[in-house]
Design a protein around this motif. Structure first.
Motif, mmCIF file in Angstrom:
data_model
loop_
_atom_site.group_PDB
_atom_site.id
_atom_site.type_symbol
_atom_site.label_atom_id
_atom_site.label_comp_id
_atom_site.label_asym_id
_atom_site.label_seq_id
_atom_site.Cartn_x
_atom_site.Cartn_y
_atom_site.Cartn_z
ATOM 1 N N ALA A 1 -24.674 37.242 -59.161
ATOM 2 C CA ALA A 1 -24.647 36.627 -60.382
ATOM 3 C C ALA A 1 -26.203 36.706 -60.851
ATOM 4 C CB ALA A 1 -24.543 35.007 -60.386
ATOM 5 N N VAL A 2 -27.093 36.843 -60.169
ATOM 6 C CA VAL A 2 -28.634 37.127 -60.617
ATOM 7 C C VAL A 2 -28.787 38.660 -60.857
ATOM 8 C CG1 VAL A 2 -30.957 37.315 -59.724
ATOM 9 C CG2 VAL A 2 -29.879 35.648 -59.270
ATOM 10 N N LEU A 3 -28.123 39.631 -60.292
ATOM 11 C CA LEU A 3 -28.105 40.804 -60.655
ATOM 12 C C LEU A 3 -27.370 41.102 -61.971
ATOM 13 C CD1 LEU A 3 -27.331 42.616 -57.254
ATOM 14 C CD2 LEU A 3 -29.580 42.792 -58.649
ATOM 15 N N ALA A 4 -26.338 40.503 -62.461
ATOM 16 C CA ALA A 4 -25.877 40.697 -63.463
ATOM 17 C C ALA A 4 -26.490 39.729 -64.674
ATOM 18 C CB ALA A 4 -24.117 39.914 -63.406
ATOM 19 N N ALA A 5 -27.345 38.826 -64.370
ATOM 20 C CA ALA A 5 -28.038 38.074 -65.626
ATOM 21 C C ALA A 5 -29.337 39.110 -65.808
ATOM 22 C CB ALA A 5 -28.472 36.834 -65.174
ATOM 23 N N ARG A 6 -29.607 39.882 -64.986
ATOM 24 C CA ARG A 6 -30.827 40.832 -65.453
ATOM 25 C C ARG A 6 -32.170 39.839 -65.850
ATOM 26 N NH1 ARG A 6 -28.048 44.122 -63.228
ATOM 27 N NH2 ARG A 6 -27.911 46.286 -63.560
ATOM 28 N N PRO A 7 -32.603 38.876 -65.000
ATOM 29 C CA PRO A 7 -33.741 38.213 -65.611
ATOM 30 C C PRO A 7 -35.175 39.049 -65.288
ATOM 31 C CG PRO A 7 -33.261 37.509 -63.522
ATOM 32 C CD PRO A 7 -31.936 38.176 -63.685
ATOM 33 N N ALA A 8 -36.113 38.746 -65.880
ATOM 34 C CA ALA A 8 -37.364 39.543 -65.726
ATOM 35 C C ALA A 8 -38.021 39.463 -64.303
ATOM 36 C CB ALA A 8 -38.371 39.142 -66.695
ATOM 37 N N LEU A 9 -37.822 38.353 -63.772
ATOM 38 C CA LEU A 9 -38.513 38.071 -62.543
ATOM 39 C C LEU A 9 -37.382 37.398 -61.491
ATOM 40 C CD1 LEU A 9 -40.919 37.732 -60.485
ATOM 41 C CD2 LEU A 9 -41.584 35.853 -61.617
ATOM 42 N N VAL A 10 -37.337 37.760 -60.420
ATOM 43 C CA VAL A 10 -36.550 36.916 -59.105
ATOM 44 C C VAL A 10 -37.735 36.538 -57.996
ATOM 45 C CG1 VAL A 10 -34.662 36.944 -57.436
ATOM 46 C CG2 VAL A 10 -34.497 37.696 -59.879
ATOM 47 N N SER A 11 -37.514 35.285 -57.753
ATOM 48 C CA SER A 11 -38.155 35.001 -56.561
ATOM 49 C C SER A 11 -37.320 34.590 -55.251
ATOM 50 C CB SER A 11 -39.111 33.617 -56.647
ATOM 51 O OG SER A 11 -39.308 33.137 -55.220
ATOM 52 N N VAL A 12 -37.616 35.529 -54.177
ATOM 53 C CA VAL A 12 -36.686 35.406 -53.090
ATOM 54 C C VAL A 12 -37.501 34.888 -51.831
ATOM 55 C CG1 VAL A 12 -34.738 36.149 -51.560
ATOM 56 C CG2 VAL A 12 -34.945 37.075 -53.704
ATOM 57 N N SER A 13 -37.374 33.837 -51.289
ATOM 58 C CA SER A 13 -38.166 33.291 -50.206
ATOM 59 C C SER A 13 -37.500 32.565 -49.307
ATOM 60 C CB SER A 13 -39.308 32.363 -50.832
ATOM 61 O OG SER A 13 -39.980 32.977 -51.990
ATOM 62 N N TYR A 14 -38.335 32.387 -48.214
ATOM 63 C CA TYR A 14 -37.780 31.085 -46.989
ATOM 64 C C TYR A 14 -36.421 31.729 -46.140
ATOM 65 C CZ TYR A 14 -40.401 28.426 -50.148
ATOM 66 O OH TYR A 14 -41.560 28.055 -51.051
ATOM 67 N N GLY A 15 -36.574 32.686 -45.276
ATOM 68 C CA GLY A 15 -35.779 33.330 -44.576
ATOM 69 C C GLY A 15 -35.708 34.822 -44.729
ATOM 70 N N ASP A 16 -34.887 35.559 -44.332
ATOM 71 C CA ASP A 16 -34.890 36.889 -44.318
ATOM 72 C C ASP A 16 -34.752 37.580 -45.664
ATOM 73 O OD1 ASP A 16 -34.921 39.763 -43.713
ATOM 74 O OD2 ASP A 16 -32.875 39.571 -42.584
ATOM 75 N N PHE A 17 -35.873 37.681 -46.396
ATOM 76 C CA PHE A 17 -35.763 38.120 -47.840
ATOM 77 C C PHE A 17 -35.534 39.429 -48.075
ATOM 78 C CE2 PHE A 17 -40.117 37.741 -46.805
ATOM 79 C CZ PHE A 17 -40.738 39.082 -47.295
ATOM 80 N N ALA A 18 -36.315 40.224 -47.137
ATOM 81 C CA ALA A 18 -36.441 41.752 -47.366
ATOM 82 C C ALA A 18 -35.213 42.355 -47.674
ATOM 83 C CB ALA A 18 -37.034 42.064 -46.097
ATOM 84 N N ARG A 19 -34.192 42.086 -47.176
ATOM 85 C CA ARG A 19 -33.273 43.026 -47.563
ATOM 86 C C ARG A 19 -32.435 42.888 -48.759
ATOM 87 N NH1 ARG A 19 -28.456 39.333 -44.475
ATOM 88 N NH2 ARG A 19 -30.145 38.812 -43.106
ATOM 89 N N TYR A 20 -33.146 41.812 -49.835
ATOM 90 C CA TYR A 20 -32.731 41.642 -51.174
ATOM 91 C C TYR A 20 -33.773 42.062 -52.009
ATOM 92 C CZ TYR A 20 -30.150 38.059 -48.652
ATOM 93 O OH TYR A 20 -29.343 37.451 -47.898
ATOM 94 N N VAL A 21 -34.764 42.745 -51.585
ATOM 95 C CA VAL A 21 -35.980 43.414 -52.452
ATOM 96 C C VAL A 21 -35.470 44.624 -53.314
ATOM 97 C CG1 VAL A 21 -38.205 44.376 -52.615
ATOM 98 C CG2 VAL A 21 -37.793 42.227 -51.179
ATOM 99 N N GLU A 22 -34.852 45.560 -52.316
ATOM 100 C CA GLU A 22 -34.406 46.759 -53.197
ATOM 101 C C GLU A 22 -33.358 46.738 -53.969
ATOM 102 O OE1 GLU A 22 -34.691 50.383 -54.589
ATOM 103 O OE2 GLU A 22 -36.268 49.479 -53.028
ATOM 104 N N PRO A 23 -32.269 46.068 -53.787
ATOM 105 C CA PRO A 23 -31.323 45.874 -54.716
ATOM 106 C C PRO A 23 -31.607 45.294 -55.844
ATOM 107 C CG PRO A 23 -30.499 45.238 -52.612
ATOM 108 C CD PRO A 23 -31.873 45.337 -52.642
ATOM 109 N N LEU A 24 -32.797 44.230 -56.126
ATOM 110 C CA LEU A 24 -33.269 43.621 -57.062
ATOM 111 C C LEU A 24 -34.216 44.565 -58.269
ATOM 112 C CD1 LEU A 24 -33.949 39.982 -55.616
ATOM 113 C CD2 LEU A 24 -32.496 40.415 -57.452
ATOM 114 N N ARG A 25 -34.976 45.356 -57.166
ATOM 115 C CA ARG A 25 -35.847 46.333 -57.886
ATOM 116 C C ARG A 25 -35.150 47.486 -58.461
ATOM 117 N NH1 ARG A 25 -40.957 48.514 -55.070
ATOM 118 N NH2 ARG A 25 -41.462 48.321 -57.526
#
Length: 321
Positions: free
Chosen positions: A85-109
């Protein structure tokens, strides 16, 4: 106008991000902060549906200004649709924290979205830099809501600025222009602010909860896992929460193992939340809560932070442009 990496990257009037407070900030608050010249964000609760995220993103985007969304890495494991849903919305910034966040960095970028991660220690900040985030939020233990309580904001910010090369924002205990000026002077690119907005009608807090916030002094918060344990939430144990101290917290603080097995206590907390009884129900807030003394609009709060430029000008011969 104060110019920093944050203002230049997102076209802001003030180097300020409205923290994505899950359960408190939705699209309405995000839109109000963005319209006022900051970068508004809303937080996705752990159980939020993809449809809810899409709905709130549309509200936030209605300001016509950049906005952001906050996600919890531990919750994404059970609800991957939140990321879609976030990828579809295309906000300017996404914060991913608290847990194994690293796997989500590249898809968002890869989708053209800037990525932030909240770090409670310098070691966490270095891990975030290696993961490829665009900006690190140095969140000290003074901050409201969830995070570590191991290092205060100022020493953490100094350590992060010394050790990492990506831009850094400061979070925790910043509720006025003086706080923003202080972290800018130290080298932060801006402030990540939540508690300062708790007195705003644009939050999802009830009137009774706001009254509780406005009546609380600077010593009126407590940090721990009581409310998470009582609700059986799967927060990683290293990330407790800072909230307004109340009778329920005081009764169970230090007795979390017993609380985890006490169904009557769980029901008591649920009933308190349903009734709006804040001797039992929680309101997450940071140590800056004592600076939140009256109800204001989000625009008023953002406008107040703009005085940071004048404060810096008084102290430095060559203030930021």
């Amino acid at each position: 106008m104060l110019r920093t990496w944050l203002t230049e990257r997102f076209g802001l009037e003030v180097p300020l991000v409205g923290a994505p407070m899950a359960g408190v900030s939705d699209g309405r608050l995000a839109a109000a902060v963005s319209a006022a010249g900051g970068l508004g964000m809303f937080g996705a609760p752990a159980t939020a549906s993809a449809a809810w995220i899409a709905e709130q993103a549309a509200v936030a985007a209605a300001s016509g200004r950049p906005y952001g969304i906050g996600l919890m890495a531990w919750a994404l494991e059970e609800r991957p649709g939140q990321l879609d849903a976030v990828l579809a919305a295309r906000p300017a910034l996404v914060s991913v924290s608290y847990g194994d966040f690293a796997r989500y960095v590249e898809p968002l970028r890869a989708a053209g979205i800037a990525v932030a991660t909240q770090a409670g220690t310098t070691r966490e900040a270095l891990e975030a830099e290696r993961a490829g985030v665009d900006v690190i939020v140095a969140r000290g233990g003074e901050g409201g809501g969830h995070g570590r309580d191991e290092v205060a904001t100022l020493p953490l910010l100094q350590g992060v600025l010394d050790e990492v090369s990506v831009p850094a924002l400061a979070a925790g205990g910043i509720a006025t222009a003086r706080g923003l000026a202080a972290v800018l002077a130290a080298g932060a690119e801006g402030a990540w602010v939540g508690t300062a907005f708790l007195g705003c009608a644009e939050t999802t807090l009830s009137g009774a909860a706001r009254e509780r916030v406005l009546a609380t002094e600077e010593t009126g918060t407590a940090y721990g896992r009581v409310f998470d344990v009582a609700q059986r939430l799967a927060w990683p144990p290293e990330f407790g929460g800072r909230a307004l101290r109340n009778a329920f917290f005081d009764r169970w603080d230090g007795r979390e193992e017993a609380l985890a097995a006490d169904e009557a206590a769980r029901a008591e907390l649920e009933a308190a939340r349903a009734k709006g009884d804040f001797d039992g129900a929680y309101v997450y807030a940071g140590q800056a809560v004592g600076l939140v003394r009256r109800e204001r609009t989000a625009a008023d709060v953002v406008a107040g932070f703009k005085a940071a430029r004048e404060l810096l000008a008084r102290r430095f011969d060559d203030p930021p442009a």
